[in-house]
Design an enzyme around this catalytic site. Structure first.
Site, PDB file in Angstrom:
ATOM      1  N   GLY A  12       0.818  -1.213   0.000  1.00 11.77           N
ATOM      2  CA  GLY A  12       0.000   0.000   0.000  1.00 11.77           C
ATOM      3  C   GLY A  12       0.850   1.261   0.000  1.00 11.77           C
ATOM      4  O   GLY A  12       2.087   1.212  -0.040  1.00 11.77           O
ATOM      5  N   ARG A  37      -0.886  -9.893  -2.661  1.00 11.52           N
ATOM      6  CA  ARG A  37      -0.209 -10.288  -3.903  1.00 11.52           C
ATOM      7  C   ARG A  37       1.208  -9.720  -3.949  1.00 11.52           C
ATOM      8  O   ARG A  37       1.510  -8.738  -3.265  1.00 11.52           O
ATOM      9  CB  ARG A  37      -1.011  -9.869  -5.131  1.00 11.52           C
ATOM     10  CG  ARG A  37      -1.163  -8.390  -5.349  1.00 11.52           C
ATOM     11  CD  ARG A  37      -2.133  -8.141  -6.484  1.00 11.52           C
ATOM     12  NE  ARG A  37      -3.514  -8.448  -6.102  1.00 11.52           N
ATOM     13  CZ  ARG A  37      -4.305  -7.597  -5.423  1.00 11.52           C
ATOM     14  NH1 ARG A  37      -3.840  -6.428  -5.049  1.00 11.52           N
ATOM     15  NH2 ARG A  37      -5.521  -7.922  -5.098  1.00 11.52           N
ATOM     16  N   ASP A  53      -2.746 -13.275   2.853  1.00  6.83           N
ATOM     17  CA  ASP A  53      -4.074 -12.699   3.068  1.00  6.83           C
ATOM     18  C   ASP A  53      -4.241 -12.681   4.583  1.00  6.83           C
ATOM     19  O   ASP A  53      -4.249 -13.744   5.218  1.00  6.83           O
ATOM     20  CB  ASP A  53      -5.120 -13.597   2.397  1.00  6.83           C
ATOM     21  CG  ASP A  53      -6.536 -13.150   2.704  1.00  6.83           C
ATOM     22  OD1 ASP A  53      -6.714 -12.219   3.537  1.00  6.83           O
ATOM     23  OD2 ASP A  53      -7.471 -13.735   2.131  1.00  6.83           O
ATOM     24  N   TYR A 143     -15.462   2.367   7.350  1.00  9.57           N
ATOM     25  CA  TYR A 143     -14.033   2.514   7.643  1.00  9.57           C
ATOM     26  C   TYR A 143     -13.832   3.138   9.024  1.00  9.57           C
ATOM     27  O   TYR A 143     -13.079   2.635   9.860  1.00  9.57           O
ATOM     28  CB  TYR A 143     -13.405   3.384   6.555  1.00  9.57           C
ATOM     29  CG  TYR A 143     -11.949   3.694   6.731  1.00  9.57           C
ATOM     30  CD1 TYR A 143     -10.985   2.704   6.667  1.00  9.57           C
ATOM     31  CD2 TYR A 143     -11.519   5.011   6.923  1.00  9.57           C
ATOM     32  CE1 TYR A 143      -9.640   3.005   6.798  1.00  9.57           C
ATOM     33  CE2 TYR A 143     -10.177   5.309   7.049  1.00  9.57           C
ATOM     34  CZ  TYR A 143      -9.238   4.310   6.989  1.00  9.57           C
ATOM     35  OH  TYR A 143      -7.910   4.606   7.125  1.00  9.57           O
TER      36      TYR A 143
HETATM   37  N1  SER Z   1      -6.831   8.810   4.017  1.00 10.42           N
HETATM   38  C1  SER Z   1      -7.880   7.999   4.567  1.00 10.42           C
HETATM   39  C2  SER Z   1      -9.076   7.972   3.702  1.00 10.42           C
HETATM   40  O1  SER Z   1      -9.335   8.982   3.068  1.00 10.42           O
HETATM   41  C3  SER Z   1      -8.256   8.510   5.914  1.00 10.42           C
HETATM   42  O2  SER Z   1      -7.659   7.716   6.864  1.00 10.42           O
HETATM   43  O3  SER Z   1      -9.768   6.997   3.689  1.00 10.42           O
END
Ligand code: SER
Length: 321
Positions: A12, A37, A53, A143
């Site tokens: 990431g 991956r 994973d 989230y």
């Molecule tokens: N940068 C992230 C997002 O926009 C916030 O933690 O999801």
């Protein structure tokens, strides 16, 4: 033999850079990058890489058995906009992934765990300006809900099982080395690429939408600083507020125009506007400053200059900065 560090979700935006930084400190051979991956970036070819994973507890166990890491950085998650599109997956990945790592910390006696939280833990009822560490927290995205629940779990595992878990509530992260994916703050990365290519950015947020942001070198410093601080300095075991700068799309446009005068931004807010509107404008990070000496180095113009200098060669540009 020096210790081994495992980075989960290494491919990431943050992981790619963290693997490089950790490699400089511990030796690249001692940093095990892992992701669902195989990573393509050069940094992953320079040292051990394991496909993982994080929902596969057995595979995690095998990797921990093989390398016996003393620290795990668990970065695998779906960000805000992606988790809204795939809420069940967002919840499962963000929560069960964390449980697997926290449980493994007990079973495999891992010395330290790093897990990122976010400004998404705040919500519409939160004071928007200079948001305090402790206040109303009513996140309304999957989230944000998963990050707030995760914070409570981290603190619980610290108290109940003595897991040395450390965490930061990241603002939007901006960097040039690797691309972000699926975040509401990500416009602030693509805007620099557009400035150097088309000269026009179409922003999915409205011009006045102020959000807390942090430049990647500062984010890396904060992450390594909290992980290297003596355990007794880490008073907060849920997650620390962390701030660098705050700006709106209008502000970042003006900052870019100082270097590229013809650059323009058009505004076409979409569903991400509501997410941004529920988050703070600015963050009070005085606990991080007090407890373990946090201090950011970059402001908006400093970041803009550095981003443009580093991105320009990719597009065959010279800016004369
Ligand atoms: N940068 C992230 C997002 O926009 C916030 O933690 O999801």
């Amino acid at each position: 033999m020096s210790e081994h560090i495992l980075v989960v979700g290494a491919c990431g935006q943050l992981g790619t850079e963290l693997v490089e930084e950790l490699g400089k400190i511990y030796g690249r051979d001692h940093v095990i990058a892992s992701d669902i991956r195989q990573g393509e970036d050069e940094v992953f070819k320079a040292g051990p890489f394991e496909t993982l994973d994080i929902l596969d507890k057995k595979r995690l166990g095998e990797i921990l058995e093989k390398y016996k890491p003393s620290q795990v950085y668990h970065l695998a998650a779906l960000l805000s906009a992606t988790a809204e599109a795939k809420p069940k997956l967002g919840w499962t990945l963000n929560m069960d992934g964390l449980f697997n790592v926290l449980d493994a910390a007990i079973e495999f006696k891992i010395g330290k765990i790093y897990w990122p939280s976010s400004i998404a833990v705040f919500g519409p009822g939160t004071p928007a300006d200079n948001t305090p560490q402790n206040c109303v927290m009513d996140p309304n995205t999957i989230y944000g809900i998963s990050k707030l629940a995760g914070e409570r779990y981290c603190e619980y595992y610290f108290r109940k099982h003595k897991v040395d878990v450390r965490s930061l509530r990241y603002p939007g992260l901006i960097g040039y080395k690797s691309d972000p994916g699926g975040g509401t703050t990500d416009y602030a990365v693509s805007i620099y690429h557009d400035a150097l290519t088309t000269g026009v950015h179409t922003c999915f947020l409205a011009d006045h939408t102020e959000l807390p942001m942090l430049y990647m070198p500062d984010a890396l410093k904060a992450t390594l600083d909290i992980m290297h601080a003596p355990a007794e300095k880490i008073r907060i075991r849920s997650s620390y507020n962390l701030a660098g700068m705050s700006f709106s799309p209008k502000d970042i446009t003006a900052s870019i125009q100082k270097y590229i005068p013809g650059f323009t931004t058009e505004y076409n807010p979409d569903h991400r506007q509501a997410i941004a509107d529920s988050w703070p404008n600015s963050i009070d990070d005085s606990d991080a400053r007090k407890d373990w000496g946090w201090k950011p180095q970059y402001d908006l113009d400093g970041m803009t200059r550095d981003m443009l200098i580093n991105l320009a060669p990719r597009y065959g540009k010279t800016l004369g900065l």
